[in-house]
Design an enzyme around this catalytic site. Structure first.
Site, PDB file in Angstrom:
ATOM      1  N   LYS A  46      48.468  41.387  45.175  1.00 43.55           N
ATOM      2  CA  LYS A  46      47.411  42.119  44.469  1.00 43.55           C
ATOM      3  C   LYS A  46      47.365  43.545  45.007  1.00 43.55           C
ATOM      4  O   LYS A  46      47.321  43.747  46.225  1.00 43.55           O
ATOM      5  CB  LYS A  46      46.049  41.446  44.684  1.00 43.55           C
ATOM      6  CG  LYS A  46      45.846  40.220  43.825  1.00 43.55           C
ATOM      7  CD  LYS A  46      44.388  39.843  43.753  1.00 43.55           C
ATOM      8  CE  LYS A  46      43.661  40.709  42.741  1.00 43.55           C
ATOM      9  NZ  LYS A  46      42.253  40.327  42.571  1.00 43.55           N
ATOM     10  N   GLU A  72      33.218  35.384  37.994  1.00 48.27           N
ATOM     11  CA  GLU A  72      33.777  35.549  39.346  1.00 48.27           C
ATOM     12  C   GLU A  72      32.639  35.855  40.307  1.00 48.27           C
ATOM     13  O   GLU A  72      31.779  36.680  40.001  1.00 48.27           O
ATOM     14  CB  GLU A  72      34.749  36.747  39.421  1.00 48.27           C
ATOM     15  CG  GLU A  72      36.070  36.603  38.709  1.00 48.27           C
ATOM     16  CD  GLU A  72      36.960  37.844  38.879  1.00 48.27           C
ATOM     17  OE1 GLU A  72      36.625  38.717  39.725  1.00 48.27           O
ATOM     18  OE2 GLU A  72      37.969  37.945  38.178  1.00 48.27           O
ATOM     19  N   GLU A 131      41.323  42.906  48.447  1.00 46.53           N
ATOM     20  CA  GLU A 131      41.842  42.332  47.200  1.00 46.53           C
ATOM     21  C   GLU A 131      42.784  41.154  47.458  1.00 46.53           C
ATOM     22  O   GLU A 131      42.891  40.254  46.638  1.00 46.53           O
ATOM     23  CB  GLU A 131      42.587  43.403  46.390  1.00 46.53           C
ATOM     24  CG  GLU A 131      41.689  44.467  45.783  1.00 46.53           C
ATOM     25  CD  GLU A 131      40.728  43.891  44.751  1.00 46.53           C
ATOM     26  OE1 GLU A 131      41.199  43.215  43.820  1.00 46.53           O
ATOM     27  OE2 GLU A 131      39.512  44.096  44.886  1.00 46.53           O
TER      28      GLU A 131
END
Length: 464
Positions: A324, A265, A330
């Site tokens: 999320k 990521e 986020e």
């Protein structure tokens, strides 16, 4: 001239064969924590439109895998965290899981990576840490039993597996995991020729310390800012390389200098809460375009500790995901809005040049910290039933959080659950923010700079 050409040609041939085994094509993380996201077949078309060649999902979702059939997209699937103890203790359980989630989709789905859990070592141990490597071994055994040799097994780690990361040559794994977990994990990755999957977020490192870390250095935009490692004398021109090399040196310290890195990521938020610095479309587009350009460069750039190495990667994330939990960032890492439109123009193939991005980006307005007061109030369209539960939760934490909204007190409003919840959210957040509380309450709350106080009723606030 012919004499000089021959070795060069051989070298070029060798180089192309060696590097062909792992491609520098960029992938995308496909998260599903939203109640407004397109169905999987539509998402697969959007992945193609972004020119992503790989996709990583956070489960082995059957509907998603079915949608990925007969595409040319390489797929990374994930064994959920909660199944790790079961897999580690039972080869039969592991075989059964691999049969249902891998075997049945091959070869129609190009499953190439199987990740065991997600950032397991980030959170306090809930009995999973010491099951992690045994589970990875069992999964590998299951794949071998089914004669599947193309699928690499790994697990994604956040940078906080390191105890020390600066300068990079000082990179060291945390003492609580170095010998009991990281050493056997590295041994496994080395033996199976897999990757160390790493989540790399210059955004969070910079946002935690914007005074000492230059924003341009975090965005790959620095022209005259470098950091030199005093031990290795290696020179860094961006934070991304610095973070990766810290992990490379930590692996070297445990005796594994050659394990390849795979970026599981990386990304930058396009929006966030009022108290979150630098989360905006301008920075997100700048970071992601630059990281794509760097990772797809030919010949490969690598990092100062490993110049010329190919670093395969997944950008985070496909969508802004509205469910999320945690701070606002986020929910705002997406390249796309849930309706499928782009948050900003981006091409993951790396072929588009800077000048071809013709649409101007909105100027960043939160690159400096917000100073002033912030309140936490009920979000527009919040569900009334859920609001009652959240109000009860905020008021049950003690500390006289909700005293002023009791009957007869100065902030009491009969029959107004929205009003009382806004007061309770503000009061709770003001008291608990230092302990890590966020103004979210399962999506029922939002930050505001507009003071909701009235008359003698003063709402508690957070001052920045």
């Amino acid at each position: 001239m012919g004499m000089g050409f021959f070795p060069l040609f051989v070298f070029a041939l060798l180089f192309s064969t060696c590097s062909s085994e792992i491609s520098n094509k960029i992938g995308i993380n496909w998260g599903t924590l939203g109640n407004n996201l397109p169905p999987p077949p539509h998402t697969v078309e959007l992945i193609k439109s972004l020119k992503a060649k790989r996709v990583k999902i956070y489960s082995a979702d059957q509907e998603i895998l079915t949608a990925l059939k007969n595409t040319d997209i390489q797929v990374s699937i994930m064994l959920p965290n909660e199944l790790i103890p079961n897999v580690s203790k039972s080869q039969h359980f592991s075989d059964h899981w691999v049969k249902n989630n891998v075997v049945r989709f091959l070869p129609d789905v190009k499953i190439r990576y199987l990740l065991v859990g997600n950032e397991i070592l980030t959170n306090p141990d809930v009995g999973t840490w010491f099951n992690l490597v045994p589970a990875m071994r069992r999964i590998k055994c299951s794949l071998r039993a089914y004669k599947i040799h193309k699928v690499k097994v790994g697990t994604p780690s956040a940078l906080n597996v390191l105890e020390s990361s600066f300068p990079p040559s000082n990179g060291t794994f945390r003492s609580d995991i170095a010998d009991p977990i990281m050493r056997p994990m590295l041994q496994f990755l080395n033996r199976t020729k897999s990757f160390f999957f790493l989540d790399v977020y210059p955004y969070f490192a910079w946002a935690d310390n914007p005074v000492d870390i230059n924003l341009d250095y975090a965005l790959f935009k620095a022209t005259n800012i470098t950091v030199t490692d005093p031990v290795t004398k290696l020179t860094y021109t961006n934070l991304f390389d610095q973070m990766i090399d810290a992990v490379i040196f930590a692996m070297k310290r445990l005796g594994y200098p050659d394990i390849r890195i795979f970026i599981a990521e990386t990304g930058w938020p396009n929006n966030g809460d009022i108290d979150q610095i630098g989360a905006n479309i301008y920075n997100a587009a700048t970071y992601n375009r630059n990281v794509v350009k760097r990772l797809t460069a030919k010949p490969a750039i690598g990092t100062p500790a490993r110049p010329g190495s190919v670093i395969p990667s997944f950008i985070f994330a496909m969508y802004n995901e509205n469910q999320k939990p945690g701070p606002g960032t986020e929910r705002h890492f997406g390249l796309l809005y849930p309706n499928g439109s782009k948050v900003y123009d981006i091409d993951l193939s790396g072929e588009k040049t800077e000048s071809e991005y013709t649409k101007p980006l909105p100027a960043p307005i939160n690159n400096a910290p917000y100073t002033g007061k912030i309140w936490c109030v009920v979000a527009k369209g919040a569900n009334r039933t859920a609001l009652g539960d959240a109000l009860g939760y905020a008021c049950s934490q003690g500390n006289k959080t909700c005293d002023p909204i009791q009957p007869g007190k100065k902030c009491f409003k009969p029959d107004s659950v929205v009003w009382h919840a806004s007061y309770a959210f503000s009061s709770f957040w003001a008291q608990m923010r230092q302990a890590g509380a966020t103004c979210y309450f399962n999506g029922l709350a939002t930050q505001t700079t507009k003071d909701p106080s009235f008359g003698h009723c003063k709402f508690p606030s957070v001052s920045l």
